[in-house]
Design an enzyme around this catalytic site. Structure first.
Site, PDB file in Angstrom:
ATOM      1  N   ASN A  89       0.869  -1.273  -0.050  1.00 33.20           N
ATOM      2  CA  ASN A  89       0.092   0.066   0.108  1.00 33.20           C
ATOM      3  C   ASN A  89       0.969   1.256  -0.027  1.00 33.20           C
ATOM      4  OD1 ASN A  89      -2.901   0.104  -0.085  1.00 33.20           O
ATOM      5  ND2 ASN A  89      -2.765  -1.747   1.307  1.00 33.20           N
ATOM      6  N   GLY A  90       1.627   1.484   1.102  1.00 31.71           N
ATOM      7  CA  GLY A  90       2.423   2.675   1.131  1.00 31.71           C
ATOM      8  C   GLY A  90       3.260   2.882  -0.135  1.00 31.71           C
TER       9      GLY A  90
ATOM     10  N   GLN B 186       5.479 -16.130   8.275  1.00 29.31           N
ATOM     11  CA  GLN B 186       4.345 -16.024   7.219  1.00 29.31           C
ATOM     12  C   GLN B 186       4.962 -15.578   6.120  1.00 29.31           C
ATOM     13  OE1 GLN B 186       0.378 -15.458   9.371  1.00 29.31           O
ATOM     14  NE2 GLN B 186       2.261 -15.070  10.842  1.00 29.31           N
TER      15      GLN B 186
ATOM     16  N   ASP C 295      -0.593  -9.852   2.806  1.00 28.51           N
ATOM     17  CA  ASP C 295      -1.965  -9.220   3.599  1.00 28.51           C
ATOM     18  C   ASP C 295      -3.092  -9.204   2.486  1.00 28.51           C
ATOM     19  OD1 ASP C 295      -0.678  -8.596   5.712  1.00 28.51           O
ATOM     20  OD2 ASP C 295      -0.389  -6.635   5.578  1.00 28.51           O
TER      21      ASP C 295
HETATM   22  O1  F6P Z   1       4.143  -6.755   5.104  1.00 28.72           O
HETATM   23  C1  F6P Z   1       2.924  -6.645   5.507  1.00 28.72           C
HETATM   24  C2  F6P Z   1       3.120  -7.312   7.059  1.00 28.72           C
HETATM   25  O2  F6P Z   1       3.972  -8.600   7.018  1.00 28.72           O
HETATM   26  C3  F6P Z   1       1.901  -7.243   7.794  1.00 28.72           C
HETATM   27  O3  F6P Z   1       1.168  -8.274   7.579  1.00 28.72           O
HETATM   28  C4  F6P Z   1       2.406  -7.179   9.348  1.00 28.72           C
HETATM   29  O4  F6P Z   1       1.571  -6.602   9.984  1.00 28.72           O
HETATM   30  C5  F6P Z   1       3.529  -6.152   8.954  1.00 28.72           C
HETATM   31  O5  F6P Z   1       3.883  -6.292   7.631  1.00 28.72           O
HETATM   32  C6  F6P Z   1       4.805  -6.575  10.142  1.00 28.72           C
HETATM   33  O6  F6P Z   1       5.708  -5.437   9.657  1.00 28.72           O
HETATM   34  P1  F6P Z   1       7.275  -5.261  10.184  1.00 28.72           P
HETATM   35  O7  F6P Z   1       7.798  -6.591   9.313  1.00 28.72           O
HETATM   36  O8  F6P Z   1       7.686  -4.060   9.759  1.00 28.72           O
HETATM   37  O9  F6P Z   1       7.258  -5.992  11.550  1.00 28.72           O
END
Ligand code: F6P
Length: 357
Positions: free
Chosen positions: A112-113, A283, A136
């Site tokens: 998204n960003g 995941q 996601d």
């Molecule tokens: O990229 C999406 C995601 O994996 C989300 O599902 C999760 O909430 C977030 O990124 C986790 O972010 P980070 O890797 O910055 O901890």
């Protein structure tokens, strides 16, 4: 000669490499001469001119490799217009580096960003083609993102494994699945693994309804219960709070995440033993599944085709089983969340799954 820049931005996911390989193979197979610039660690690489000149050999053997050969980082869109700590104008820097390298197109693989920044750069006059990446599956304009199916497979496997131990011990188990704003991953992994209760951000829960569902199972002779809970699951009371009030609540919460809060409430209300499992970044890790390998390759090939046709300002997407292109301005800034009235939710309820609502 076409000069193409590539970058992978935001949280990584499976099949980023497969998608880039798809773009590059398509370009090489056209017979046109191409020069490839890989920006390192997402938009940071474009801002600070950290790049590698890439050749065909960089893309060989990466179809099955997880992560990204370019590295990735988060560069929040809301701060993109703010100068960095040394006063550098990040948007201007990206434009200058693009022009300095005489690029014909920048290929952005992001969520998204990253799509918002891609749209901004497109509006600033750069040629941009983007690809929809995220576990996601919450990108507007595409029915599916790559990385999603692989992550569904991993989360499903985790819940499957929890199932057997939950059964042996007659326990209540919560598996926390990634997804702060959208419940696609939790919904699909939860259904695939036969979770009894699924909590997603789009359907606020009532803890009493969750306890009722656990007790109803108990009465039927099923002494264990599995909950698939999204990171962003939210109670009905919390859903009524303003953004500010909810942020304050989260800052003062004594639990590391919503799952632990739900677990404590279930223990208190039912006296049942509850365990929480958080597979977290697993995941997003490891090799893409076969679906994502094919899917990301197809999206990549289409991105290559758009570049060869000089069609810019699009995200390659998947709509009604077709690979299509969607204008970046239509995608940027919009989230695709689960519709609580969608037929999949109705079907899940017919299967006896509780959403705690
Ligand atoms: O990229 C999406 C995601 O994996 C989300 O599902 C999760 O909430 C977030 O990124 C986790 O972010 P980070 O890797 O910055 O901890």
């Amino acid at each position: 000669m076409r000069r193409i820049g590539l970058l992978t931005s935001g949280g990584d996911c499976q099949a980023l490499n497969a998608a880039m390989r798809g773009v590059v193979k398509c370009l090489y197979n056209s017979g046109e001469e191409v020069e490839l610039y890989g920006f390192l660690e997402g938009y940071k690489g474009l801002i600070y001119s950290h790049f590698r000149l890439l050749t065909a050999s960089d893309f060989s053997g990466i179809l099955t490799r997880g992560g990204t050969i370019l590295g990735s980082s988060r560069m929040p869109f809301k701060t993109i217009r703010e100068p960095d700590e040394k006063g550098l104008d990040k948007v201007e820097a990206m434009k200058q580096n693009y022009h300095k390298l005489q690029l014909d197109c920048l290929v952005v693989l992001g969520g998204n960003g990253s799509q918002k920044t891609a749209n901004l750069l497109n509006q600033e006059g750069l040629h941009v083609v983007s690809l929809p990446k995220t576990i996601d599956n919450d990108l507007w304009g595409t029915d599916m993102t790559f990385g999603f199916q692989s992550a569904v497979g991993i989360a499903t496997d985790v819940i499957d494994r929890i199932h057997t131990t939950a059964d042996s011990h007659g326990r209540v188990f919560i598996v926390e699945v990634m997804g702060h704003k959208a419940g696609w991953l939790t919904l699909n992994a939860g259904m695939a693994s036969g979770a009894d209760i699924i909590l997603i951000p789009e359907i606020p829960y009532d803890i009493d309804k969750i306890c009722e569902a656990i007790e109803a199972r108990d009465k039927k002779g099923s002494h264990f219960t599995i909950l698939a809970v999204a990171e962003g699951a939210i109670s009905k009371q919390d859903a009524k709070l303003s953004k500010k009030e909810f942020k304050e609540k989260l800052a003062n919460r004594r639990y590391p995440s919503v799952s632990y809060e739900v677990a404590a409430q279930i223990e208190k209300k039912t006296g049942r033993e509850v365990r929480v499992t958080v597979p977290g970044h697993m995941q997003r890790g490891g090799t893409p599944d076969p679906y994502d390998r094919v899917f990301a390759s197809r999206l990549g090939a289409e991105a290559g085709r758009l570049i060869l046709k000089d069609q810019y300002g699009f995200m390659v997407a998947y709509k009604n089983r077709e690979i299509v292109k969607v204008p970046l301005e239509e995608v940027a800034g919009k989230l695709k969340t689960v519709d609580p009235e969608a037929s999949i939710i109705k079907e899940a309820k017919m299967l006896g799954i509780s959403f705690g609502d």
